[in-house]
Write a protein that holds these residues in place. Structure first.
Motif, PDB file in Angstrom:
ATOM      1  N   LYS A 349      39.789  90.416  50.784  1.00 50.96           N
ATOM      2  CA  LYS A 349      40.429  91.274  49.787  1.00 50.96           C
ATOM      3  C   LYS A 349      39.570  92.505  49.498  1.00 50.96           C
ATOM      4  O   LYS A 349      40.093  93.620  49.318  1.00 50.96           O
ATOM      5  CB  LYS A 349      40.671  90.493  48.500  1.00 50.96           C
ATOM      6  CG  LYS A 349      41.719  89.398  48.628  1.00 50.96           C
ATOM      7  CD  LYS A 349      41.874  88.641  47.318  1.00 50.96           C
ATOM      8  CE  LYS A 349      42.909  87.529  47.454  1.00 50.96           C
ATOM      9  NZ  LYS A 349      43.023  86.729  46.189  1.00 50.96           N
ATOM     10  N   GLY A 350      38.254  92.293  49.448  1.00 48.88           N
ATOM     11  CA  GLY A 350      37.353  93.412  49.169  1.00 48.88           C
ATOM     12  C   GLY A 350      37.446  94.497  50.222  1.00 48.88           C
ATOM     13  O   GLY A 350      37.564  95.688  49.899  1.00 48.88           O
ATOM     14  N   PHE A 351      37.419  94.126  51.508  1.00 49.13           N
ATOM     15  CA  PHE A 351      37.489  95.145  52.564  1.00 49.13           C
ATOM     16  C   PHE A 351      38.873  95.767  52.663  1.00 49.13           C
ATOM     17  O   PHE A 351      39.008  96.921  53.086  1.00 49.13           O
ATOM     18  CB  PHE A 351      37.033  94.544  53.897  1.00 49.13           C
ATOM     19  CG  PHE A 351      35.542  94.531  54.052  1.00 49.13           C
ATOM     20  CD1 PHE A 351      34.866  95.648  54.509  1.00 49.13           C
ATOM     21  CD2 PHE A 351      34.806  93.412  53.700  1.00 49.13           C
ATOM     22  CE1 PHE A 351      33.483  95.656  54.622  1.00 49.13           C
ATOM     23  CE2 PHE A 351      33.420  93.394  53.820  1.00 49.13           C
ATOM     24  CZ  PHE A 351      32.754  94.528  54.280  1.00 49.13           C
ATOM     25  N   ASN A 352      39.895  95.036  52.270  1.00 52.19           N
ATOM     26  CA  ASN A 352      41.244  95.623  52.269  1.00 52.19           C
ATOM     27  C   ASN A 352      41.434  96.626  51.142  1.00 52.19           C
ATOM     28  O   ASN A 352      42.448  97.333  51.106  1.00 52.19           O
ATOM     29  CB  ASN A 352      42.309  94.527  52.195  1.00 52.19           C
ATOM     30  CG  ASN A 352      42.664  93.974  53.564  1.00 52.19           C
ATOM     31  OD1 ASN A 352      42.774  94.729  54.533  1.00 52.19           O
ATOM     32  ND2 ASN A 352      42.821  92.660  53.654  1.00 52.19           N
ATOM     33  N   MET A 353      40.472  96.720  50.228  1.00 47.98           N
ATOM     34  CA  MET A 353      40.558  97.740  49.179  1.00 47.98           C
ATOM     35  C   MET A 353      40.258  99.129  49.728  1.00 47.98           C
ATOM     36  O   MET A 353      40.615 100.130  49.115  1.00 47.98           O
ATOM     37  CB  MET A 353      39.616  97.400  48.028  1.00 47.98           C
ATOM     38  CG  MET A 353      40.063  96.195  47.214  1.00 47.98           C
ATOM     39  SD  MET A 353      39.148  96.017  45.684  1.00 47.98           S
ATOM     40  CE  MET A 353      39.698  97.496  44.820  1.00 47.98           C
ATOM     41  N   PHE A 354      39.553  99.195  50.876  1.00 50.24           N
ATOM     42  CA  PHE A 354      39.345 100.498  51.502  1.00 50.24           C
ATOM     43  C   PHE A 354      40.682 101.015  52.014  1.00 50.24           C
ATOM     44  O   PHE A 354      41.443 100.281  52.654  1.00 50.24           O
ATOM     45  CB  PHE A 354      38.352 100.385  52.660  1.00 50.24           C
ATOM     46  CG  PHE A 354      36.945 100.100  52.243  1.00 50.24           C
ATOM     47  CD1 PHE A 354      36.133 101.101  51.736  1.00 50.24           C
ATOM     48  CD2 PHE A 354      36.420  98.816  52.347  1.00 50.24           C
ATOM     49  CE1 PHE A 354      34.823 100.834  51.348  1.00 50.24           C
ATOM     50  CE2 PHE A 354      35.122  98.533  51.969  1.00 50.24           C
ATOM     51  CZ  PHE A 354      34.321  99.548  51.463  1.00 50.24           C
ATOM     52  N   MET A 355      40.958 102.274  51.746  1.00 53.85           N
ATOM     53  CA  MET A 355      42.256 102.839  52.110  1.00 53.85           C
ATOM     54  C   MET A 355      42.436 102.936  53.620  1.00 53.85           C
ATOM     55  O   MET A 355      43.563 103.020  54.116  1.00 53.85           O
ATOM     56  CB  MET A 355      42.413 104.234  51.493  1.00 53.85           C
ATOM     57  CG  MET A 355      41.458 105.270  52.045  1.00 53.85           C
ATOM     58  SD  MET A 355      41.750 106.903  51.338  1.00 53.85           S
ATOM     59  CE  MET A 355      40.537 107.897  52.214  1.00 53.85           C
ATOM     60  N   ASN A 356      41.313 102.935  54.366  1.00 59.44           N
ATOM     61  CA  ASN A 356      41.392 103.131  55.813  1.00 59.44           C
ATOM     62  C   ASN A 356      40.775 101.968  56.589  1.00 59.44           C
ATOM     63  O   ASN A 356      40.234 102.160  57.678  1.00 59.44           O
ATOM     64  CB  ASN A 356      40.734 104.455  56.222  1.00 59.44           C
ATOM     65  CG  ASN A 356      39.404 104.688  55.516  1.00 59.44           C
ATOM     66  OD1 ASN A 356      38.867 103.781  54.892  1.00 59.44           O
ATOM     67  ND2 ASN A 356      38.886 105.898  55.624  1.00 59.44           N
ATOM     68  N   VAL A 357      40.862 100.758  56.009  1.00 60.00           N
ATOM     69  CA  VAL A 357      40.402  99.548  56.694  1.00 60.00           C
ATOM     70  C   VAL A 357      41.490  98.487  56.586  1.00 60.00           C
ATOM     71  O   VAL A 357      42.076  98.287  55.513  1.00 60.00           O
ATOM     72  CB  VAL A 357      39.087  98.999  56.091  1.00 60.00           C
ATOM     73  CG1 VAL A 357      38.789  97.592  56.617  1.00 60.00           C
ATOM     74  CG2 VAL A 357      37.929  99.932  56.415  1.00 60.00           C
ATOM     75  N   GLU A 358      41.746  97.820  57.710  1.00 63.12           N
ATOM     76  CA  GLU A 358      42.620  96.654  57.709  1.00 63.12           C
ATOM     77  C   GLU A 358      41.754  95.445  58.026  1.00 63.12           C
ATOM     78  O   GLU A 358      41.093  95.398  59.068  1.00 63.12           O
ATOM     79  CB  GLU A 358      43.718  96.812  58.758  1.00 63.12           C
ATOM     80  CG  GLU A 358      44.714  95.659  58.770  1.00 63.12           C
ATOM     81  CD  GLU A 358      45.831  95.856  59.771  1.00 63.12           C
ATOM     82  OE1 GLU A 358      46.501  94.867  60.106  1.00 63.12           O
ATOM     83  OE2 GLU A 358      46.025  97.005  60.225  1.00 63.12           O
ATOM     84  N   ALA A 359      41.716  94.471  57.127  1.00 64.44           N
ATOM     85  CA  ALA A 359      40.855  93.294  57.276  1.00 64.44           C
ATOM     86  C   ALA A 359      41.709  92.032  57.356  1.00 64.44           C
ATOM     87  O   ALA A 359      42.674  91.881  56.609  1.00 64.44           O
ATOM     88  CB  ALA A 359      39.871  93.198  56.112  1.00 64.44           C
ATOM     89  N   LYS A 360      41.297  91.113  58.246  1.00 62.64           N
ATOM     90  CA  LYS A 360      42.025  89.860  58.424  1.00 62.64           C
ATOM     91  C   LYS A 360      41.035  88.722  58.616  1.00 62.64           C
ATOM     92  O   LYS A 360      40.179  88.772  59.503  1.00 62.64           O
ATOM     93  CB  LYS A 360      42.944  89.958  59.640  1.00 62.64           C
ATOM     94  CG  LYS A 360      43.719  88.683  59.950  1.00 62.64           C
ATOM     95  CD  LYS A 360      44.766  88.394  58.896  1.00 62.64           C
ATOM     96  CE  LYS A 360      45.615  87.191  59.268  1.00 62.64           C
ATOM     97  NZ  LYS A 360      46.579  86.834  58.205  1.00 62.64           N
ATOM     98  N   LYS A 361      41.148  87.706  57.755  1.00 65.14           N
ATOM     99  CA  LYS A 361      40.279  86.538  57.871  1.00 65.14           C
ATOM    100  C   LYS A 361      40.681  85.723  59.090  1.00 65.14           C
ATOM    101  O   LYS A 361      41.846  85.400  59.276  1.00 65.14           O
ATOM    102  CB  LYS A 361      40.364  85.686  56.602  1.00 65.14           C
ATOM    103  CG  LYS A 361      39.391  84.504  56.596  1.00 65.14           C
ATOM    104  CD  LYS A 361      39.341  83.845  55.227  1.00 65.14           C
ATOM    105  CE  LYS A 361      40.542  82.970  54.981  1.00 65.14           C
ATOM    106  NZ  LYS A 361      40.468  81.706  55.737  1.00 65.14           N
TER     107      LYS A 361
END
Length: 488
Positions: A349-361
């Motif tokens: 969730k923290g990395f998905n707060m960046f507007m230009n990052v898509e993060a997936k566990k």
């Protein structure tokens, strides 16, 4: 001459009881000094306060900085924030409640409730107080609890704070509280003459307690509108000890039989806060052997109760978002080895707060914990969560390389609460960096609180590619401080 008996006691701040001055200094530190509290900025602050008749030096030819230092220490004491030393420079880091106070600076009713919340956060020990470490409690929660107690008529006499609480209450639990109520009721049976005898038995201790409580703390709380004070009969004069070779007479203070009660408008809110934040809670320790002092300080000043946000109508969305940094720190410690998966989830969730990052566990054997895409540069990277109750002992750079290659990632970010120095040697000359969980949480918190929705991952990427094989926490902290030191 006062009786010279040296006893430890609660130390309450006594350098100002001027509420308007406290607000003015907070605004200056935030908006005009840009949280830079170096020597040059302190002189400028002194001149600004003099211009609005809130500062006057005894000797116009000299401009000592003692007064300004006390003003900043006042902010630190009352939980507005804390001083942070960066090399030779000093900055002031506003707490969540300090920021909230400034946000509603023109709404006195909300400010009263925010200040009450600050008092609920206040503990012995804490960064801005010289109270001895044998005192481990939340003093103002205890005072609020007593002011809500029918058995003592919802009031506290000054001498009960000065002669009982400040010297005798070092820790408190439910049994200790009941004994304290008994002692208060016994003290109320004493005559004015008997109270004078009590004060005189330890004049050196009590003269300072009277000075700090009656002259400063009660005056400040009354100005804010938290309490109501009823003036009482004069008990006695108490004298400060004379300094060696002093030519003038010793300074005296008047002990009185006045008392305080909660302001009517604040009673319900205080009771609501006490229902969730008990006077018997055990405070954090600055000398915790398992944690860095700075991390403890950040947690002490990070108090941000949802009860307050509901009371003043602050955004529920913001309060939920602000839980994320807190959970990142909480789950990173993983005391029972049960929070590892939760840590991965909150980091996602923290990395998905960046507007230009898509993060997936992803997780699982042989896989990185979180796969990330830096959209702006079409660059992939891996995040490895290392929650641990103790220090992280080692980092397997070979295994991280294999996991990185599976996703086509350029580098790996290892996030952990703490590590042994040898762990940093494991990543030397590798495209791997370490970030402390508290640093990542601090970065996110400041963006969330200041309502910066467009959080740009460039801050991280620029630092990472220049510092492979390093702990980049201090660089990210510098980014946070520099960015929000210039935010009005």
């Amino acid at each position: 001459m006062p009786t010279m008996v040296k006893r430890n006691r609660w130390i309450l701040y006594k350098h100002t009881c001027n509420y308007e001055l406290i607000k003015a200094v907070a605004l200056m530190v935030k908006n005009q000094c840009k949280t830079d509290i170096s020597v040059s900025e302190r002189y400028k602050m002194q001149e600004r306060l003099a211009a609005i008749n809130l500062y006057k030096t005894r000797n116009p030819k000299e401009k000592p900085l003692d007064s300004i230092a006390h003003r900043i220490n006042t902010l630190e004491y009352w939980m507005f924030g804390y001083e942070y030393k960066e090399d030779k420079n000093k900055r002031f880091v506003f707490s969540p409640l300090g920021n909230l106070f400034l946000k509603f600076i023109n709404d006195e009713e909300k400010l009263r409730k925010i200040f009450i919340a600050m008092l609920f956060a206040f503990q012995f020990q804490h960064q801005g107080s010289g109270t001895d470490k044998e005192f481990q409690l939340y003093p103002f929660r205890l005072i609020f609890q007593l002011l809500c107690d029918e058995r003592i008529e919802y009031k506290l006499y000054h001498c009960e704070v000065e002669c009982l609480l400040s010297v005798s209450v070092k820790t408190i639990d439910f049994n200790g509280y009941e004994k304290l109520v008994e002692n208060i009721l016994e003290l109320r049976e004493k005559t004015i003459e008997e109270k004078e005898i009590l004060f005189k038995k330890d004049e050196h201790t009590y003269v300072n307690a009277v000075h700090e409580w009656e002259y400063f703390t009660v005056t400040l709380f009354s100005q804010i509108g938290i309490i109501a004070e009823i003036k009482g009969d004069f008990i006695c004069k108490l004298f400060h000890p004379s300094k060696t070779n002093a030519k003038s007479s010793p300074t005296c203070r008047n002990a009185t039989n006045g008392y305080i009660s909660l302001a009517n408008e604040q009673k319900d809110f205080v009771k609501n806060m006490l229902s969730s934040y008990s006077y018997a809670d055990i405070p954090l320790r600055l000398d915790d052997t398992q944690r860095m002092r700075y991390d403890v300080i950040k947690e002490i000043y990070g108090f941000y109760p949802k009860i307050l946000l509901d009371e003043i109508g602050e955004s529920d969305e913001l309060s939920l978002l602000l839980e994320l940094p807190k959970l990142i720190e909480e789950y990173s410690i993983n005391p029972d080895n049960e929070a590892a998966y939760k840590f991965e989830e909150v980091l996602e969730k923290g990395f998905n707060m960046f507007m230009n990052v898509e993060a997936k566990k992803i997780g699982g054997a042989g896989h990185t914990d979180i796969e990330c895409l830096y959209i702006a540069k079409k660059k992939k990277f891996a995040v490895e969560s290392k929650s641990t109750a103790n220090k992280l002992l080692d980092i397997n750079s070979g295994r991280l390389r294999e996991q990185r290659e599976k996703i086509g990632g350029e580098y790996t970010i290892v996030i952990t609460p703490r590590y042994v120095p040898a762990a940093k040697r494991d990543i030397k000359d590798n495209p791997i960096v370490i970030i402390l969980a508290s640093t990542f949480a601090e970065y996110l918190y400041n963006h969330i609180f200041h309502e910066v929705r467009e959080i740009d991952y460039a801050d991280f990427d620029d630092v990472i590619v220049k510092n492979y094989g390093e702990d980049i926490s201090r660089f990210i902290s510098d980014v946070t401080l520099n960015k929000f030191a210039t935010t009005d």
